[in-house]
Motif scaffolding. Structure first.
Motif, short mmCIF file in Angstrom:
data_model
loop_
_atom_site.label_atom_id
_atom_site.label_comp_id
_atom_site.label_asym_id
_atom_site.label_seq_id
_atom_site.Cartn_x
_atom_site.Cartn_y
_atom_site.Cartn_z
N PRO A 31 0.79 -0.78 0.11
CA PRO A 31 -0.13 0.76 0.17
C PRO A 31 0.85 1.54 0.40
CG PRO A 31 -0.62 -1.66 2.35
CD PRO A 31 0.61 -2.04 1.67
N ASN A 32 0.00 2.67 -0.75
CA ASN A 32 0.99 3.74 -1.01
C ASN A 32 2.29 3.47 -1.06
OD1 ASN A 32 -1.23 3.72 1.73
ND2 ASN A 32 -1.01 4.84 0.31
N GLY A 33 2.52 3.00 -1.60
CA GLY A 33 4.54 3.10 -1.77
C GLY A 33 5.52 2.18 -1.06
N SER A 34 4.95 1.21 -0.31
CA SER A 34 5.35 0.62 0.61
C SER A 34 6.59 -0.56 -0.79
CB SER A 34 5.10 0.08 1.76
OG SER A 34 4.03 -0.52 1.74
N ASP A 54 3.96 2.25 6.89
CA ASP A 54 4.22 2.91 8.56
C ASP A 54 3.27 1.82 9.15
OD1 ASP A 54 2.83 4.15 10.25
OD2 ASP A 54 1.60 5.69 9.08
N ASN A 57 -0.31 2.15 10.42
CA ASN A 57 -1.20 1.51 9.50
C ASN A 57 -1.68 0.27 9.41
OD1 ASN A 57 -2.40 0.89 6.83
ND2 ASN A 57 -2.26 3.81 6.64
N SER A 59 -3.69 -0.87 7.50
CA SER A 59 -3.29 -1.91 5.69
C SER A 59 -1.89 -2.01 5.43
CB SER A 59 -3.83 -0.90 4.74
OG SER A 59 -3.26 0.45 4.40
N HIS A 60 -0.62 -1.40 6.14
CA HIS A 60 0.65 -1.89 6.12
C HIS A 60 0.76 -2.44 6.84
CE1 HIS A 60 1.85 2.09 3.91
NE2 HIS A 60 1.12 1.94 3.84
#
Length: 259
Positions: A31-34, A54, A57, A59-60
């Motif tokens: 997610p989000n660039g991870s 993160d 978070n 989802s992370h």
């Protein structure tokens, strides 16, 4: 006027991408660039963890747990020093952290120390290091149980290496009277270079060979156009002092957090 080296996000990203041609087997986008970087053969958390995630978070955190679980690894993630306190507070007593020292040298800081006359350094630019390099890695310790870890995990992984697009490597082996006694590698991605896997066989340690092969690799990388060279090592021990002695500067102490 010289400026102090600084660890940037670009250095960190280059490290992970370069080691897809070394100890990492692959990566999974999250997610989000991870991303989750993993090794199929090396169980160490150093080669199985998430980056740019993160964990506060949900989802992370679920992404990290899922990727670790399907590979039978403990969930772990790399965190820059400036974010460590925030992340550990968010996770509370669920986590532990292992810190490491990142160091950088440049043409301005690297010492011009001559190579020891008794040490002959040979370079190879193939993805798979030469057999003599692997011999050194398999004989770093007096304790054969530790050597077996390299024989069973690290060396087989390197022997399957293929260079990814945009990445190059220079493996070095140092010889004394024809015997391989020390080794190390520099991986390159654009203007970034990383120094890895420096070591000497147990019977030849404390003679300056690791220092000399590190210097030879660093000088070669800078001469071939690297802007600077980074490395990771244990905080505060003789290895950090060794690198400091040839011009590497301590820049940051990120953490590998496991839960």
């Amino acid at each position: 006027m010289n400026t102090e080296p600084k660890l940037t996000d670009q250095h960190v990203a280059a490290h992970f991408e370069m080691q897809l041609s070394g100890y990492y087997s692959g990566k999974v986008l999250g997610p989000n660039g991870s991303s989750y970087f993993y090794s199929e053969d090396i169980p160490s958390l150093s080669w199985n963890h998430s980056v740019l995630a993160d964990p506060s978070n949900s989802s992370h955190l679920n992404f990290i747990k899922d990727q670790a679980a399907c590979r039978h690894r403990q969930p772990a993630f790399f965190v820059r020093e400036s974010e460590l306190k925030h992340v550990m507070l968010a996770l509370g007593d669920k986590c532990s952290v292992a810190r490491e020292q990142w160091m950088i040298c440049s043409r301005d800081t690297l010492l011009e120390t001559p190579i020891l006359g008794e040490l002959e350094v040979r370079f190879s630019k193939e993805a798979v290091p030469p057999d003599d390099y692997c011999y050194v890695l398999e004989n770093l310790f007096e304790d054969n149980k530790l050597n077996d870890r390299f024989r069973n995990f690290y060396v087989p992984t390197l022997k399957r290496s293929t260079l990814k697009a945009g990445t190059s490597v220079s493996h070095a082996v140092g010889y004394v009277e024809g015997e391989p006694v020390t080794c190390g590698s520099v991986y390159r991605a654009g203007s970034f270079a990383g120094l890895y896997s420096v070591g000497s066989i147990a019977s030849r340690q404390n003679r300056g060979y690791g220092r000399q092969v590190s210097l030879a690799l660093s000088q070669s990388a800078l001469n071939e156009g690297a802007g600077d060279i980074f490395l990771q090592c244990v905080i505060g021990n003789h290895v950090e002092r060794l690198y400091s002695s040839i011009g590497y500067v301590s820049v940051e102490k990120p953490g590998l957090i496991s839960i």
